[in-house]
Motif scaffolding. Structure first.
Motif, mmCIF file in Angstrom:
data_model
loop_
_atom_site.group_PDB
_atom_site.id
_atom_site.type_symbol
_atom_site.label_atom_id
_atom_site.label_comp_id
_atom_site.label_asym_id
_atom_site.label_seq_id
_atom_site.Cartn_x
_atom_site.Cartn_y
_atom_site.Cartn_z
ATOM 1 N N GLY A 54 70.443 -46.419 32.961
ATOM 2 C CA GLY A 54 71.727 -46.230 32.296
ATOM 3 C C GLY A 54 72.482 -45.007 32.761
ATOM 4 N N ASN A 55 71.928 -44.289 33.736
ATOM 5 C CA ASN A 55 72.638 -43.141 34.289
ATOM 6 C C ASN A 55 73.879 -43.595 35.065
ATOM 7 O OD1 ASN A 55 72.944 -40.329 34.945
ATOM 8 N ND2 ASN A 55 72.168 -40.791 36.983
ATOM 9 N N LEU A 56 73.820 -44.813 35.625
ATOM 10 C CA LEU A 56 74.959 -45.451 36.272
ATOM 11 C C LEU A 56 75.152 -46.839 35.665
ATOM 12 C CD1 LEU A 56 74.327 -44.694 40.074
ATOM 13 C CD2 LEU A 56 76.045 -43.605 38.608
ATOM 14 N N ILE A 57 76.376 -47.327 35.668
ATOM 15 C CA ILE A 57 76.675 -48.671 35.190
ATOM 16 C C ILE A 57 77.051 -49.533 36.390
ATOM 17 C CG2 ILE A 57 78.113 -50.091 33.687
ATOM 18 C CD1 ILE A 57 76.258 -48.180 32.206
ATOM 19 N N ALA A 58 76.397 -50.661 36.552
ATOM 20 C CA ALA A 58 76.659 -51.537 37.688
ATOM 21 C C ALA A 58 78.073 -52.118 37.619
ATOM 22 C CB ALA A 58 75.629 -52.666 37.715
ATOM 23 N N VAL A 70 70.802 -54.652 27.807
ATOM 24 C CA VAL A 70 71.000 -53.209 27.607
ATOM 25 C C VAL A 70 72.212 -52.687 28.369
ATOM 26 C CG1 VAL A 70 68.544 -52.815 27.168
ATOM 27 C CG2 VAL A 70 69.430 -52.621 29.511
ATOM 28 N N ASP A 71 73.007 -53.601 28.959
ATOM 29 C CA ASP A 71 74.149 -53.180 29.777
ATOM 30 C C ASP A 71 75.115 -52.286 29.006
ATOM 31 O OD1 ASP A 71 73.379 -56.204 30.285
ATOM 32 O OD2 ASP A 71 73.901 -55.340 32.224
ATOM 33 N N HIS A 72 75.270 -52.552 27.714
ATOM 34 C CA HIS A 72 76.250 -51.820 26.911
ATOM 35 C C HIS A 72 75.699 -50.492 26.402
ATOM 36 C CE1 HIS A 72 73.674 -53.935 24.094
ATOM 37 N NE2 HIS A 72 74.110 -53.149 23.124
ATOM 38 N N LEU A 73 74.423 -50.221 26.632
ATOM 39 C CA LEU A 73 73.791 -49.018 26.103
ATOM 40 C C LEU A 73 73.896 -47.862 27.097
ATOM 41 C CD1 LEU A 73 70.521 -50.489 24.550
ATOM 42 C CD2 LEU A 73 72.724 -50.059 23.425
ATOM 43 N N ARG A 74 74.169 -46.671 26.562
ATOM 44 C CA ARG A 74 74.188 -45.468 27.387
ATOM 45 C C ARG A 74 72.752 -45.012 27.649
ATOM 46 N NH1 ARG A 74 78.334 -41.686 24.218
ATOM 47 N NH2 ARG A 74 77.962 -40.304 26.010
#
Length: 264
Positions: A54-58, A70-74
């Motif tokens: 989650g350090n980067l968002i694809a 978990v895409d929406h989680l920081r």
């Protein structure tokens, strides 16, 4: 347990410095699987770890852990599912805090936050029990500042902090690369023991090809943002460093031939 579907990532898109870091990555890890990841500089290994954590968002694609997207989680929200140990022994811990205070933070990762004291007798007993498994004597130094520990001791502590709450996924980001050979061997042995004892689903990036061959149940090779080799079982056990290099050259040559055919 871990499912990456069509993950792509481009840095500086639309500029002269544009770089395709990941290209349509599809990767599934079953529960308890231990996967080692190798590849040259710029292959996409660190970007892959940063996107999972989650350090980067694809730019494109989805990530799920144990069936939960978990895409929406920081990053701090994903930490309840994901433990990570970094290459730098100074990362992953708070050097100005004591061993027990660092452990208390990690211990509370999956628990409801309260205003109660983070360290008490019950927790100290738990911390001592876990620290004893490291065989470094840290169980007798609970009030020592973490910044005073050696690199190997800090990395061992980081490994313990990342795993003793038994995360769904453990990410090991070249976690022995900055250590001297003796300490690296110690952390390697501890890693194998902890992953096996807790049956942790693990993804480990390493530049050490022999380490990648010796550890884990599956090996992935990356190049230019893609997974170009994925072996496990008897096929992995039969591999040598020379065989890996030959396979890399064979795959790279095939890709070049394909690119030239397209251009032609």
């Amino acid at each position: 347990m871990l499912n990456l579907n069509q993950i792509s990532m481009t840095f500086n898109e639309g500029t002269p410095d544009e770089k395709r870091a990941l290209r349509n990555i599809n990767l599934q890890l079953d529960k308890g699987e231990f996967v080692t990841v190798i590849g040259g500089n710029g292959a996409g290994k660190s970007t892959l770890m940063n996107i999972i954590s989650g350090n980067l968002i694809a730019d494109i694609g989805t990530i799920s852990v144990d069936g939960k997207y978990v895409d929406h989680l920081r990053e701090f929200q994903r930490s309840q599912y994901i433990g990570r140990v970094f290459q730098d022994p100074m990362a992953g811990t708070a050097p100005s805090m004591t061993i027990e205070e660092n452990l208390a933070i990690a211990y509370s990762r999956n628990k409801k936050r309260t205003l109660r004291l983070g360290v008490n007798k019950k927790r100290r007993d738990i911390f001592r029990e876990y620290l004893q498994t490291l065989n470094l004597g840290l169980e007798n130094r609970l009030t020592a500042k973490v910044g005073l520990l050696s690199g190997g001791e800090r990395q061992a502590l980081s490994l313990l902090m990342a795993t003793f709450t038994e995360p769904n996924i453990l990410l090991l980001d070249e976690h022995t690369a900055a250590l001297d050979p003796a300490r690296a061997e110690l952390i390697t042995d501890l890693t194998s023991e902890i992953v096996e004892d807790f049956e942790l689903t693990t993804l480990m990036v390493t530049h050490n090809m022999q380490q990648a061959l010796d550890m884990g149940t599956r090996l992935i090779m990356m190049d230019a943002g893609q997974i170009i080799l994925d072996v496990q079982g008897e096929e992995k056990a039969a591999l040598t460093i020379e065989g890996l290099l030959e396979e890399f050259q064979r795959i790279r040559g095939r890709q070049l031939d394909s690119d030239q055919t397209v251009l032609g």
